[in-house]
Scaffold this motif. Structure first.
Motif, PDB file in Angstrom:
ATOM      1  N   GLU A 194       0.828  -1.213   0.000  1.00 20.28           N
ATOM      2  CA  GLU A 194       0.000   0.000   0.000  1.00 20.28           C
ATOM      3  C   GLU A 194       0.867   1.270   0.000  1.00 20.28           C
ATOM      4  N   ALA A 195       2.007   1.189   0.665  1.00 14.96           N
ATOM      5  CA  ALA A 195       2.880   2.367   0.795  1.00 14.96           C
ATOM      6  C   ALA A 195       3.376   2.848  -0.567  1.00 14.96           C
ATOM      7  N   ALA A 196       3.421   1.931  -1.545  1.00 15.38           N
ATOM      8  CA  ALA A 196       3.933   2.306  -2.869  1.00 15.38           C
ATOM      9  C   ALA A 196       2.861   2.988  -3.726  1.00 15.38           C
ATOM     10  N   ALA A 197       1.607   2.918  -3.301  1.00 11.25           N
ATOM     11  CA  ALA A 197       0.498   3.408  -4.132  1.00 11.25           C
ATOM     12  C   ALA A 197       0.665   4.876  -4.568  1.00 11.25           C
ATOM     13  N   PRO A 198       0.999   5.809  -3.653  1.00 11.50           N
ATOM     14  CA  PRO A 198       1.076   7.213  -4.080  1.00 11.50           C
ATOM     15  C   PRO A 198       2.129   7.456  -5.159  1.00 11.50           C
ATOM     16  N   VAL A 199       3.258   6.752  -5.068  1.00 13.23           N
ATOM     17  CA  VAL A 199       4.325   6.951  -6.066  1.00 13.23           C
ATOM     18  C   VAL A 199       3.847   6.459  -7.434  1.00 13.23           C
ATOM     19  N   VAL A 200       3.194   5.307  -7.434  1.00 12.57           N
ATOM     20  CA  VAL A 200       2.688   4.745  -8.689  1.00 12.57           C
ATOM     21  C   VAL A 200       1.629   5.677  -9.280  1.00 12.57           C
ATOM     22  N   GLU A 201       0.719   6.120  -8.432  1.00 11.81           N
ATOM     23  CA  GLU A 201      -0.361   6.978  -8.933  1.00 11.81           C
ATOM     24  C   GLU A 201       0.189   8.290  -9.490  1.00 11.81           C
ATOM     25  N   GLU A 202       1.232   8.793  -8.871  1.00  8.11           N
ATOM     26  CA  GLU A 202       1.853  10.026  -9.343  1.00  8.11           C
ATOM     27  C   GLU A 202       2.490   9.802 -10.721  1.00  8.11           C
ATOM     28  N   TRP A 203       3.130   8.636 -10.893  1.00  7.64           N
ATOM     29  CA  TRP A 203       3.761   8.343 -12.183  1.00  7.64           C
ATOM     30  C   TRP A 203       2.690   8.230 -13.287  1.00  7.64           C
ATOM     31  N   VAL A 204       1.599   7.540 -12.971  1.00 10.91           N
ATOM     32  CA  VAL A 204       0.518   7.400 -13.966  1.00 10.91           C
ATOM     33  C   VAL A 204      -0.077   8.783 -14.267  1.00 10.91           C
ATOM     34  N   ALA A 205      -0.238   9.607 -13.230  1.00  9.64           N
ATOM     35  CA  ALA A 205      -0.812  10.946 -13.442  1.00  9.64           C
ATOM     36  C   ALA A 205       0.089  11.787 -14.342  1.00  9.64           C
ATOM     37  N   SER A 206       1.399  11.728 -14.121  1.00 11.72           N
ATOM     38  CA  SER A 206       2.279  12.564 -14.959  1.00 11.72           C
ATOM     39  C   SER A 206       2.349  11.994 -16.370  1.00 11.72           C
ATOM     40  N   GLY A 207       2.315  10.665 -16.488  1.00 12.05           N
ATOM     41  CA  GLY A 207       2.299  10.045 -17.816  1.00 12.05           C
ATOM     42  C   GLY A 207       1.022  10.376 -18.559  1.00 12.05           C
ATOM     43  N   PHE A 208      -0.085  10.328 -17.848  1.00 11.90           N
ATOM     44  CA  PHE A 208      -1.375  10.658 -18.466  1.00 11.90           C
ATOM     45  C   PHE A 208      -1.338  12.080 -19.026  1.00 11.90           C
ATOM     46  N   LYS A 209      -0.766  12.993 -18.223  1.00 13.80           N
ATOM     47  CA  LYS A 209      -0.693  14.405 -18.635  1.00 13.80           C
ATOM     48  C   LYS A 209       0.023  14.532 -19.975  1.00 13.80           C
ATOM     49  N   TYR A 210       1.111  13.787 -20.120  1.00 14.62           N
ATOM     50  CA  TYR A 210       1.857  13.894 -21.376  1.00 14.62           C
ATOM     51  C   TYR A 210       1.109  13.197 -22.522  1.00 14.62           C
ATOM     52  N   ILE A 211       0.624  12.002 -22.272  1.00 15.93           N
ATOM     53  CA  ILE A 211      -0.084  11.255 -23.337  1.00 15.93           C
ATOM     54  C   ILE A 211      -1.317  12.041 -23.796  1.00 15.93           C
ATOM     55  N   TYR A 212      -1.927  12.748 -22.858  1.00 16.09           N
ATOM     56  CA  TYR A 212      -3.099  13.573 -23.185  1.00 16.09           C
ATOM     57  C   TYR A 212      -2.783  14.536 -24.334  1.00 16.09           C
ATOM     58  N   THR A 213      -1.584  15.113 -24.312  1.00 16.81           N
ATOM     59  CA  THR A 213      -1.226  16.120 -25.333  1.00 16.81           C
ATOM     60  C   THR A 213      -1.021  15.489 -26.715  1.00 16.81           C
ATOM     61  N   LEU A 214      -0.844  14.174 -26.765  1.00 18.80           N
ATOM     62  CA  LEU A 214      -0.572  13.500 -28.039  1.00 18.80           C
ATOM     63  C   LEU A 214      -1.833  12.894 -28.652  1.00 18.80           C
ATOM     64  N   SER A 215      -2.915  12.852 -27.872  1.00 18.48           N
ATOM     65  CA  SER A 215      -4.026  11.959 -28.204  1.00 18.48           C
ATOM     66  C   SER A 215      -5.322  12.731 -28.436  1.00 18.48           C
ATOM     67  N   VAL A 216      -6.353  11.992 -28.911  1.00 17.14           N
ATOM     68  CA  VAL A 216      -7.601  12.672 -29.277  1.00 17.14           C
ATOM     69  C   VAL A 216      -8.772  12.331 -28.356  1.00 17.14           C
ATOM     70  N   GLY A 217      -8.680  11.292 -27.583  1.00 20.73           N
ATOM     71  CA  GLY A 217      -9.797  10.910 -26.716  1.00 20.73           C
ATOM     72  C   GLY A 217      -9.402   9.737 -25.855  1.00 20.73           C
ATOM     73  N   SER A 218     -10.305   9.337 -24.957  1.00 21.59           N
ATOM     74  CA  SER A 218     -10.006   8.243 -24.028  1.00 21.59           C
ATOM     75  C   SER A 218     -10.904   7.040 -24.317  1.00 21.59           C
ATOM     76  N   TYR A 219     -10.354   5.849 -24.117  1.00 21.96           N
ATOM     77  CA  TYR A 219     -11.136   4.614 -24.260  1.00 21.96           C
ATOM     78  C   TYR A 219     -11.923   4.414 -22.966  1.00 21.96           C
ATOM     79  N   VAL A 220     -13.238   4.320 -23.079  1.00 25.46           N
ATOM     80  CA  VAL A 220     -14.089   4.247 -21.885  1.00 25.46           C
ATOM     81  C   VAL A 220     -13.801   2.990 -21.059  1.00 25.46           C
ATOM     82  N   ASN A 221     -13.244   1.961 -21.674  1.00 26.30           N
ATOM     83  CA  ASN A 221     -12.894   0.762 -20.913  1.00 26.30           C
ATOM     84  C   ASN A 221     -11.526   0.866 -20.234  1.00 26.30           C
TER      85      ASN A 221
END
Ligand SMILES: Cc1cc2nc3c(=O)[nH]c(=O)nc-3n(C[C@H](O)[C@H](O)[C@H](O)COP(=O)(O)OP(=O)(O)OC[C@H]3O[C@@H](n4cnc5c(N)ncnc54)[C@H](O)[C@@H]3O)c2cc1C
Length: 442
Positions: free
Chosen positions: A369-396
């Motif tokens: 559980e202690a690792a969760a915030p670090v992982v979530e932060e990495w996904v959040a920063s990755g999402f931010k970048y991928i967002y700029t390259l992409s056109v929409g999100s897959y609902v699944n």
């Protein structure tokens, strides 16, 4: 709470099975429903919908329980769970199958294989057919056979008033359109589906792996070039981990031809594992399915990419991977589209992003559980970048923090979907954090 009128197997917080019953595939989800109702038949579903209305209790609908963000459960909600309704009826006369809403993919794959059929489902064996088909459904047959939802010819649903509706190209036509790409939890509780099938029982299974960091950039370049003009009989998923990339896929043809199609990857130096073999469809499905753990705590999401990314953008993806919190379970995922998906018109179903070349996902999991915030932060920063390259999100591949989620998931289809929502669920009974709203909220 008065449970009178609620039928099926009802699990309450005081029951020994409660903690197990409230658990989703994603162990990071921790919701405490008022009750979980395992429906055994359509009448149980009708009773659950009517009971929740009488009691003024909101519902969540669940089948396979694989929603990334756990929207199929909810604290203080009634969970209407269809996982006990898992009957499958194959009709070889007209190459169709009727599948109850709670069926999981491996059960479906095995049953269909025994009758000689392939099926364009997803890769995880325990995912439910419901969430998969209602959101689109992408897998290793997609470019050849289309999305899972493209094989759907009919569906049955209990609406907010407890009526059983049939949706197909003749009845409830708009609803049928909406269910194929935007149906997950939005319009009613699905009870069954009818799909058309293709008789094929062998494929070429493809598995390639590099334990070599320097292969990652070349892999990304090869991936996007490869998809430009690719034979639709091949579909693949790629994963780029810190130590190196891997590719797995199905080719509806023989290994010799697959090998030629895979040349751009086979020529990337440092390949450590190479398996291209002609196998029974069910064996291919099982081998790929073994990649998934029985359950895990994870954070993941995914976005549609429609254009070629520049060298500089690909380098930034590699920087992102280099910053991943773990070596083995953090990756950038690539999911091929095009082929049969693009061949259908954008407005033929509610699935909007048919022109996309692929989905780029980001995923990571944790054990402590202690690792969760670090992982979530990495996904959040990755999402931010991928967002700029992409056109929409897959609902699944949903994401809690997605801005303007209705447009992100459904693009220009959102207003049509909203009007169908108003028609079939005017009082917004089927509501969850990212449901289609009856009124635009901005
Ligand atoms: C490990 C893993 C691997 C995956 N692999 C793939 C893949 O290869 N391809 C792919 O496309 N996707 C994949 N997914 C995503 C998957 O398609 C979605 O998570 C899907 O929504 C799961 O469906 P479910 O029935 O298992 O989940 P649930 O959590 O039960 O439901 C998902 C959504 O559908 C709704 N829903 C469920 N049952 C019904 C019903 N009977 N009537 C109406 N609405 C209902 C729920 O309310 C919820 O909104 C994967 C997910 C995981 C966790």
């Amino acid at each position: 709470m008065n449970c009178q009128g609620l039928t099926g197997k009802v699990i309450l917080p005081c029951d020994a099975e409660y903690n197990c019953a409230r658990q989703e595939y994603n162990e990071a989800i921790n919701k405490c429903p008022l009750a979980i109702c395992y429906c055994r038949n359509i009448q149980d579903i009708v009773n659950a919908v009517l009971w929740s209305e009488r009691q003024g209790i909101q519902v969540r609908i669940r089948s396979g329980g694989h929603h990334y963000e756990g929207y199929s459960v909810g604290t203080d909600k009634l969970v209407i769970d269809t996982s006990c309704m898992n009957g499958i009826k194959v009709n070889s006369e007209d190459d169709t199958v009727e599948v109850q809403a709670g069926t999981r993919l491996m059960h479906l794959y095995k049953t269909l294989y025994n009758s000689g059929y392939t099926f364009p489902g997803g890769t995880c064996p325990t995912v439910g057919i419901s969430g998969l088909v209602l959101g689109g459904g992408i897998g290793l047959s997609t470019r050849y056979l289309g999305l899972t939802t493209d094989s759907l010819i009919e569906a049955q649903m209990v609406d907010a008033s407890g009526n059983l509706l049939t949706a197909n190209n003749c009845h409830n036509v708009k609803l049928f359109w909406a269910l194929r790409g935007a149906g997950g939890g939005n319009f009613g509780v699905m009870t069954s589906y009818k799909f058309h099938l293709k008789k094929i029982n062998k494929v070429t299974l493809i598995r390639l792996k590099w334990d070599n960091k320097s292969a990652r950039l070349g892999f990304l370049q090869a991936w996007q070039e490869w998809l430009r003009n690719l034979d639709p009989r091949i579909s693949a998923f790629g994963r780029i981990y810190k130590p190196g990339p891997l590719l797995f896929g199905f080719f509806y043809g023989y290994p010799e031809e697959a090998r030629q199609l895979l040349e751009p990857f086979l020529s990337i130096p440092g390949i450590t594992y190479e398996n291209i073999e002609y196998v029974d469809f069910i064996d291919a499905v099982k081998i790929i399915g073994a990649l998934y753990p029985l359950r895990e705590a994870f954070k993941a999401t995914g976005r549609f990419i429609e254009r070629q990314l520049s060298y500089c953008e690909l380098e930034k993806i590699i920087d992102l991977i280099e910053a991943a919190p773990t070596e083995d379970n953090s990756f950038i995922g690539l999911y091929s589209l095009g082929g049969a998906v693009r061949a259908m018109k954008t407005d033929s179903t509610a699935f909007f992003y048919r022109q996309a070349n692929y989905i780029m996902g980001i995923s990571s999991s944790w054990e402590s559980e202690a690792a969760a915030p670090v992982v979530e932060e990495w996904v959040a920063s990755g999402f931010k970048y991928i967002y700029t390259l992409s056109v929409g999100s897959y609902v699944n591949f949903p994401y809690n923090n997605l801005p303007n989620y209705e447009c992100a998931y459904y693009g220009e289809h959102i207003e049509e979907l909203r009007s169908i929502k108003k028609e079939y669920d005017p009082h917004n009974v089927f509501e969850f954090p990212q449901s289609i709203k009856t009124v635009y909220c901005g």
